[in-house]
Design a protein around this motif. Structure first.
Motif, mmCIF file in Angstrom:
data_model
loop_
_atom_site.group_PDB
_atom_site.id
_atom_site.type_symbol
_atom_site.label_atom_id
_atom_site.label_comp_id
_atom_site.label_asym_id
_atom_site.label_seq_id
_atom_site.Cartn_x
_atom_site.Cartn_y
_atom_site.Cartn_z
ATOM 1 N N THR A 292 -8.530 -0.293 -3.787
ATOM 2 C CA THR A 292 -7.127 -0.052 -3.437
ATOM 3 C C THR A 292 -6.527 -1.369 -2.944
ATOM 4 O OG1 THR A 292 -7.489 0.358 -1.083
ATOM 5 C CG2 THR A 292 -7.845 2.227 -2.593
ATOM 6 N N PRO A 293 -5.232 -1.406 -2.709
ATOM 7 C CA PRO A 293 -4.654 -2.655 -2.188
ATOM 8 C C PRO A 293 -5.297 -3.063 -0.861
ATOM 9 C CG PRO A 293 -2.927 -1.202 -3.008
ATOM 10 C CD PRO A 293 -4.191 -0.412 -3.038
ATOM 11 N N ALA A 294 -5.941 -2.117 -0.159
ATOM 12 C CA ALA A 294 -6.604 -2.453 1.106
ATOM 13 C C ALA A 294 -8.085 -2.753 0.916
ATOM 14 C CB ALA A 294 -6.419 -1.302 2.091
ATOM 15 N N GLY A 295 -8.560 -2.798 -0.308
ATOM 16 C CA GLY A 295 -9.976 -3.091 -0.562
ATOM 17 C C GLY A 295 -10.777 -1.824 -0.805
ATOM 18 N N TYR A 296 -12.026 -1.800 -0.306
ATOM 19 C CA TYR A 296 -12.900 -0.642 -0.520
ATOM 20 C C TYR A 296 -13.017 0.181 0.769
ATOM 21 C CZ TYR A 296 -14.456 -4.258 -3.822
ATOM 22 O OH TYR A 296 -14.509 -5.260 -4.740
ATOM 23 N N ASP A 297 -13.500 1.388 0.636
ATOM 24 C CA ASP A 297 -13.900 2.174 1.788
ATOM 25 C C ASP A 297 -15.336 1.759 2.121
ATOM 26 O OD1 ASP A 297 -14.973 4.068 3.472
ATOM 27 O OD2 ASP A 297 -14.090 5.780 2.427
ATOM 28 N N LEU A 298 -15.473 0.880 3.109
ATOM 29 C CA LEU A 298 -16.797 0.289 3.354
ATOM 30 C C LEU A 298 -17.801 1.317 3.882
ATOM 31 C CD1 LEU A 298 -16.182 -3.326 4.674
ATOM 32 C CD2 LEU A 298 -16.589 -2.506 2.365
ATOM 33 N N GLU A 299 -17.305 2.337 4.525
ATOM 34 C CA GLU A 299 -18.244 3.366 4.982
ATOM 35 C C GLU A 299 -18.864 4.093 3.798
ATOM 36 O OE1 GLU A 299 -16.779 6.025 8.002
ATOM 37 O OE2 GLU A 299 -16.038 4.324 9.186
ATOM 38 N N ARG A 300 -18.013 4.329 2.803
ATOM 39 C CA ARG A 300 -18.545 4.961 1.594
ATOM 40 C C ARG A 300 -19.525 4.016 0.886
ATOM 41 N NH1 ARG A 300 -18.402 8.430 -2.738
ATOM 42 N NH2 ARG A 300 -18.254 7.356 -4.731
ATOM 43 N N VAL A 301 -19.158 2.735 0.833
ATOM 44 C CA VAL A 301 -20.057 1.764 0.196
ATOM 45 C C VAL A 301 -21.414 1.791 0.889
ATOM 46 C CG1 VAL A 301 -20.490 -0.691 -0.201
ATOM 47 C CG2 VAL A 301 -18.208 0.258 -0.657
ATOM 48 N N GLU A 302 -21.396 1.781 2.223
ATOM 49 C CA GLU A 302 -22.677 1.786 2.943
ATOM 50 C C GLU A 302 -23.447 3.082 2.687
ATOM 51 O OE1 GLU A 302 -22.763 0.661 7.084
ATOM 52 O OE2 GLU A 302 -24.969 0.724 7.030
ATOM 53 N N ALA A 303 -22.721 4.204 2.717
ATOM 54 C CA ALA A 303 -23.401 5.486 2.493
ATOM 55 C C ALA A 303 -24.060 5.511 1.111
ATOM 56 C CB ALA A 303 -22.400 6.635 2.622
ATOM 57 N N LEU A 304 -23.351 4.998 0.113
ATOM 58 C CA LEU A 304 -23.915 4.978 -1.243
ATOM 59 C C LEU A 304 -25.132 4.062 -1.317
ATOM 60 C CD1 LEU A 304 -20.661 4.868 -3.439
ATOM 61 C CD2 LEU A 304 -22.304 6.748 -3.290
ATOM 62 N N MET A 305 -25.024 2.912 -0.649
ATOM 63 C CA MET A 305 -26.154 1.977 -0.669
ATOM 64 C C MET A 305 -27.375 2.592 0.009
ATOM 65 S SD MET A 305 -24.605 -1.797 0.125
ATOM 66 C CE MET A 305 -23.723 -2.768 -1.111
#
Lengths: 494, 494
Positions: free
Chosen positions: A236-249
């Motif tokens: 998104t214009p604000a980047g990624y949802d980093l919490e989701r990125v971490e959860a997926l990782m």
């Protein structure tokens, strides 16, 4: 009229092929068992945004190849596999069967769309050749051959020309503030080859992989070909949802994350500086290789972009792709890949097996230009030209019910269609008017979102750009009217 | 002396790496279970023809990486895998681990040997740049840019420049007497890329594949990387044992057969005309794609070679690789692949995903030269030069206890060493004398035969070739003496 006719035939061929390829791929992947009922012609037409005749034509072709069969008034069914046991198989008159790929047949719809000859080419995310210093380049070429008289007769080494790597290392050291030497780089034939080689190295069949949604369409096809399992991450214009990125990782332990955080393709968004360091920390913690595609880094309109993710890397989990092809010399295809010794060593071997090195001639031609004073001036001129073209396209789109976030760099606009319209539907119509663009559907790793499209303002001159976007706006308006008329009629006559 | 010292260090590094890479690959492939005893340092040294310190160094490196561990006075053992479960793995101080490839790390020993800087370079199977018409090429380059002023700014299409494909199609039609059009061809970045793309398309992990024994070393590494199961077929001066080929096809149903039937690399043998038609029939019957690498076709010394296998193909089971890189312009890397529509269609997509097309500049430069009258004269001159060089090398080798079949074309001699010597052993010694060649071991898909070596007479000037082969002959003589002395001593002192 003859030309238009030929053009329509060509276009029909393309549309029918898309449907055919998709069905054939799904049949070959074993998605359906023999004698399973397949989607109806109507469903297929809606799904692909084509008319029913086109969908039917795809089924007819598959029936001719004994891949499907029809039952009258019922529809199409998957054929059982052709018997192929014992040495007598070849005596049964099936010699004409073609060699068939071991996996699913690879596809590349982006490349197919871009290869269509249209007057208003808004699908090519590269720079207008008219803006490149072609005459200057042609003049100094002779000098390059005087400098390296045996150039034609010399193989490149697989890692890439050392002189070029030294030069790019100096440039990137200054730009990223990461000290780099020639040995830290590999030269590939464009960014695409780097994506392909890194995927082959680090992502095995069935391995999980993070991909942005949307992302570069051909990259999706590369990952698919390699058998990756996609974990999409919205950008998104604000980047990624980093919490989701971490959860997926944490949950899936993906092998890699392919990202294009700066003037992202197709959206033009830029991941904010504040997220970059954190992303690298996550990558290190969960051992996920970040493949940072930074092909648009130099194409900013105001302020230069934030430092690349690579600048925050300390443990070797970021590999940085800096392609110069798109806005310097598409005819030369030069990309530099920077990374830590382990990754670079593996990449050099993969490159040596893939093609034994990018041709030397192009590397030397690029080097001389890259080092010239002219290069910096070229980039400055280009940034201005790109900003003007972006503004031209935006002006034409304004008021048509489209919405978008105006990018701060790059070559593309990512535009949401007026409500209820699909980009596949619009493409089918716009091709008839000789306008092409990239439908959002093929930029979605899940192949679901059909509400957006990518307009490249970079490739065509201003007048063509203006007329092309005008035609798109007009078409969308007409389609919306037709749809709303259709649904009114639907309400009247259920 | 400083230079020699640096040279020896470089060479030690290479030898130790070969041992290290092989062990690591085998460890990663799961050949050994945790705590299995590994080969002794002595066995390893003998196997690789290196001294024991070098073998020990490889083990030390693996021990540092926790891949193996030592037990005093016993030897080295396979380590259990590093525990990596749960999100806390990264807290255990293992952040520094490098990204690791998903499969076995790819290797390319041929490329490593060729990259060593030596004075007597007999490992490069390409033509001496001094024999290429470099000055002529440099002069006409400017004209090419005048002809295509926007050349630098233009992408190639993935299939390759149409004008070049038309030109090569005319050439191949005349040469093979198979009518070919531009659409029947794909341009790749050298023959190597064509081999890689076709393997990716048609040979899946675990699929059986026929390969010649010996064969082109880098091709072996490509097939290995793709996970192919090798079915080796001996190549002799009389061709193949076709009964064995048929039996293998019948039993294993291989997906492809990679062959190089004309002035074969590394042996120089040519498969007789009588076998060619039969091979194509077998391929059709058993549905095995023949990948015919015809890179040396134009490099004959007397009569032109028999017609390629491709000329006998009627059902589409042969794909023909004609690389021009090696003897026209290695700096340009141009190969044409000819095949039937099904194969070509898949190959174009694979190519579009791999690098989106070979750079256009090199294709246009090649085209102009290829079409010039000069091109034919260049080939004639080259054939004479190659024959003379071949004879020079043969003269030096004569009387040294070596045996070989004198090739009728190509760039290489395949030489059997005097009895009892191994080519790995000879390479270790010859590198100290700044002579490199390709050891037979890496040309064997089974990595067993170490009795032969490949000497390329094509790359260096006559004086260097003469001195290089003289040094090899002298070295082999000394090694044989030392070995026989060693075994005499062994008999005296058991």
């Amino acid at each position: 009229m003859g030309v238009n006719r030929a053009w329509e035939e060509e276009e029909d061929r393309l549309l029918y092929r898309r449907v055919y390829d998709s069905l054939r791929r799904r049949l070959e992947s074993g998605e359906w068992s023999p004698h399973d009922k397949l989607p109806s012609v109507r469903q297929l037409a809606a799904r692909f945004g084509v008319n029913r005749l086109t969908a039917l034509r795809a089924y007819r072709m598959l029936a001719e190849e004994n891949r499907v069969y029809a039952r009258e008034k019922s529809g199409f069914y998957a054929s059982p596999p052709v018997p192929l046991t014992g040495a007598n198989a070849s005596d049964s008159g099936m010699d004409e069967v073609e060699p068939s790929p071991s996996g699913p047949r690879p596809g590349n719809p982006m490349s197919e769309i871009q290869s269509l000859p249209v007057d208003y080419q808004l699908s090519q995310g590269i720079v207008d050749p008219g803006l490149l210093p072609n005459l200057f380049l042609s003049e100094y070429v002779k000098g390059v051959f005087d400098l390296y008289p045996k150039l034609m007769g010399t193989y490149s080494n697989p890692q890439g020309d050392e002189e070029l790597r030294e030069s790019v290392a100096r440039y990137l050291t200054k730009d990223t503030r990461v000290p780099l030497a020639a040995d830290d780089l590999v030269i590939t034939t464009g960014g695409q080859q780097a994506i392909d080689l890194l995927t082959r190295l680090y992502v095995g069949r069935g391995d999980a992989m993070l991909v942005e949604r949307p992302t570069y369409s051909s990259a999706i096809d590369i990952f698919r070909q390699q058998g990756a399992r996609f974990l999409p991450v919205d950008i998104t214009p604000a980047g990624y949802d980093l919490e989701r990125v971490e959860a997926l990782m944490k949950l899936h332990r993906p092998k890699a994350f392919y990202l294009n955080p700066t003037y992202h393709n197709p959206t033009g968004y830029t991941v904010p500086a504040g997220q970059r360091k954190r992303l690298v920390e996550l990558a290190e913690r969960y051992r996920c290789l970040l493949i940072e595609d930074d092909s648009f880094h130099e194409m900013y309109f105001g302020e230069p972009p934030p430092r690349p993710l690579f600048a925050y890397d300390t443990a070797g989990w970021v590999v940085h792709l800096r392609s110069f092809s798109k806005y310097v010399a598409p005819g030369l295809r030069v990309c530099a890949v920077a990374g830590r010794p382990g990754v670079i060593r593996s990449l050099v071997t993969a490159k040596s097996l893939a093609d034994n090195g990018t041709p030397l001639v192009g590397q030397k031609l690029f080097l001389r230009y890259f080092e010239s004073e002219r290069f910096g001036r070229h980039l400055e001129k280009l940034r201005i030209a790109m900003r003007i073209r972006k503004e031209t396209a935006e002006k034409e789109l304004a008021g048509g019910g489209w919405t978008w976030d105006s990018p701060k760099g790059g070559l593309n606009l990512w535009v949401r269609l007026p409500d209820g319209l699909s980009s596949s539907e619009l493409l089918e119509e716009s091709l008839r008017q000789s306008v092409s663009f990239v439908p959002g559907l093929i930029c979605d790793p899940l192949r679901e979102t059909d509400t957006h499209l990518r307009i490249s303002y970079s490739f065509v001159g201003e007048a063509v750009l203006k007329e092309g976007t005008r035609r798109l706006t007009e078409l969308a308006r007409r389609l919306a009217e037709r749809n709303s008329l259709g649904s009114s009629l639907g309400r009247l006559m259920p």
